[in-house]
Enzyme design. Structure first.
Site, short mmCIF file in Angstrom:
data_model
loop_
_atom_site.label_atom_id
_atom_site.label_comp_id
_atom_site.label_asym_id
_atom_site.label_seq_id
_atom_site.Cartn_x
_atom_site.Cartn_y
_atom_site.Cartn_z
N ASN A 1 -3.66 0.75 -2.65
CA ASN A 1 -2.54 -0.05 -3.14
C ASN A 1 -1.69 0.78 -4.11
O ASN A 1 -2.11 1.82 -4.59
CB ASN A 1 -3.07 -1.26 -3.91
CG ASN A 1 -3.88 -2.20 -3.06
OD1 ASN A 1 -3.38 -3.16 -2.51
ND2 ASN A 1 -5.18 -1.93 -2.96
N HIS B 1 0.86 -1.18 0.00
CA HIS B 1 0.00 0.00 0.00
C HIS B 1 0.89 1.24 0.00
O HIS B 1 2.00 1.22 0.55
CB HIS B 1 -0.94 -0.01 1.20
CG HIS B 1 -2.04 -1.02 1.07
ND1 HIS B 1 -3.36 -0.66 0.90
CD2 HIS B 1 -2.02 -2.37 1.04
CE1 HIS B 1 -4.11 -1.75 0.78
NE2 HIS B 1 -3.32 -2.80 0.87
N CYS C 1 -8.04 -1.59 3.72
CA CYS C 1 -8.61 -2.69 4.49
C CYS C 1 -9.71 -2.16 5.40
O CYS C 1 -9.47 -1.21 6.17
CB CYS C 1 -7.51 -3.36 5.33
SG CYS C 1 -8.13 -4.65 6.42
#
Length: 306
Positions: free
Chosen positions: A251, A211, A242
Site C-alpha cells: 500500500n 497500492h 493481496c
C-alpha cells in the site's frame, strides 16, 4: 473539473490487516497489539486491525480475536475488521467491533479466487450483512476491489464498477471505497471513476485504497482528494498485498502520505515523528527495511545552523 483538495482528511491505517496478511513474516499477537498501540499513539483514529478469514487460507490473521480483545476499546480509536461473509460478520460482532469493512469484487474471476463466489454473489452477501450491521449500530464501510484493473481479467469497465456501487449503496453503506488492488490506476482514471461514483451515489462519503506497485500511488491519492474523496487508506511502512492477486505489492505508506499531505496543508491529525519511530520499530520486528521512505530521510523542514 476536479474539486480542490480538502483542508483535512481521515486516514484509515490498514497496516495491521492489509499490511501483514500477505507477508512471509508472521508477527506475534503481542507485536500486533504493540503495532496498533503505536499507530493510535501517533494519532491514527481509524485502524483496520484484523480480518475474519479462514486461517488456513490467510494464516497471518489466525489470531484476529486475540488481537482485537486487546485493542477494541482503545480510547478515541475506531478499530475495524474485514469481513468477507456472514460467518466473518458473526465473528466481528462477537469481538465487539463497532465498525466493519466488507469487500465486494468487480470481476468474477477475482471474486472466485478471493471469496469463492461471483461478483453478484458478493453484492447479495453484502445485502444480508448490511441490514444486520445497521440493526447492531455498526459503521459499514464497503470496498470495491480491483476497481481499476484485475490481475485475471484485465481492464474493468467503469459501468460495471458503478453498477456494483449502486447495488451496495442501496443495501446500506456509510461509505464506499474504490480499491486499486494491483496498483494499475492512474490519476486520470482515479478522477474519472470517483466522479462517476459521486454521481451514482450522491452524498455518500468516498474512500480510496491505493497500492504503489507501479509507483503511482501517491499521485493517485492526490487525484482522489481533488475528486471529492475524504478518506484514504495507508499502511505503516508501505507494507501490503493481496494473497489472491499475483504481483500485488504494498500500500501507499502512511508516513509518506502524511508527509505529502501536511506539506500541502491538508491536516491529518497524525504525528509524522511518531510514525517514523513506529516504522523503525516495525522494521526491527519484520527483520528488513520496509518500502516507505519517510523513516529514512531527514525530517522536513530542517533548521540549518547559521
Amino acid at each position: 473539473m476536479t474539486a480542490r483538495r480538502p483542508t483535512a482528511i481521515d486516514i484509515v491505517e490498514v497496516g495491521p490487516r492489509d499490511g501483514l496478511q500477505n507477508d512471509s513474516r508472521h508477527l506475534s499477537t503481542e507485536a500486533k497489539v504493540e503495532m496498533i498501540a503505536k499507530l493510535a499513539g501517533a494519532g491514527l483514529r481509524r485502524i483496520e486491525a484484523a480480518s475474519f478469514v479462514n486461517p488456513k487460507r490467510v494464516p497471518q490473521m489466525a489470531d484476529a480475536e486475540a488481537v482485537l480483545a486487546r485493542v477494541v476499546d482503545l480510547p478515541g480509536v475506531s478499530v475495524s475488521g474485514l469481513v468477507l461473509n456472514g460467518r466473518g460478520f458473526e465473528r466481528a460482532l462477537a469481538a465487539g467491533l463497532r465498525e466493519i469493512s466488507f469487500v465486494a469484487v468487480a470481476t468474477d474471476t477475482m471474486a472466485a479466487r478471493n471469496q469463492g463466489t461471483t461478483a453478484r454473489g458478493l453484492v447479495e452477501t453484502w445485502a444480508g450483512i448490511a441490514k444486520r450491521a445497521e440493526a447492531e449500530g455498526l459503521f459499514r464501510s464497503v470496498t470495491i476491489a480491483v476497481a481499476f484493473g484485475c490481475p485475471f481479467e484485465g481492464e474493468v469497465p467503469l459501468a460495471r464498477v458503478i453498477e456494483i456501487a449502486r447495488a451496495l449503496a442501496e443495501s446500506g453503506a456509510d461509505e464506499i471505497s474504490l480499491a486499486d488492488t494491483i496498483g494499475v490506476a492512474t490519476p486520470l482514471a482515479v478522477e474519472e471513476r470517483f466522479a462517476a461514483l459521486s454521481e451514482a451515489v450522491p452524498g455518500l462519503p468516498m474512500r480510496a485504497h491505493f497500492h504503489n506497485t507501479r509507483n503511482t500511488g501517491y499521485a493517485n491519492a492526490d487525484a482522489a482528494l481533488r475528486s471529492g474523496v475524504t478518506v484514504l487508506d495507508a499502511s505503516l511502512g508501505g507494507l501490503g498485498g493481496c494473497p489472491f492477486a499475483p504481483g500485488a505489492t504494498g500500500n501507499i505508506a502512511t508516513e509518506d502520505l502524511v508527509s505529502m499531505l501536511e506539506r500541502d496543508r491538508v491536516a491529518t491529525g497524525v504525528s509524522l515523528e511518531l510514525l517514523r519511530d513506529a516504522t523503525l520499530w516495525l522494521e526491527g520486528e519484520m527483520g528488513r527495511r520496509l518500502p516507505a521512505h519517510g523513516a529514512h530521510v531527514s525530517p522536513w523542514p530542517r533548521v540549518l545552523a547559521a
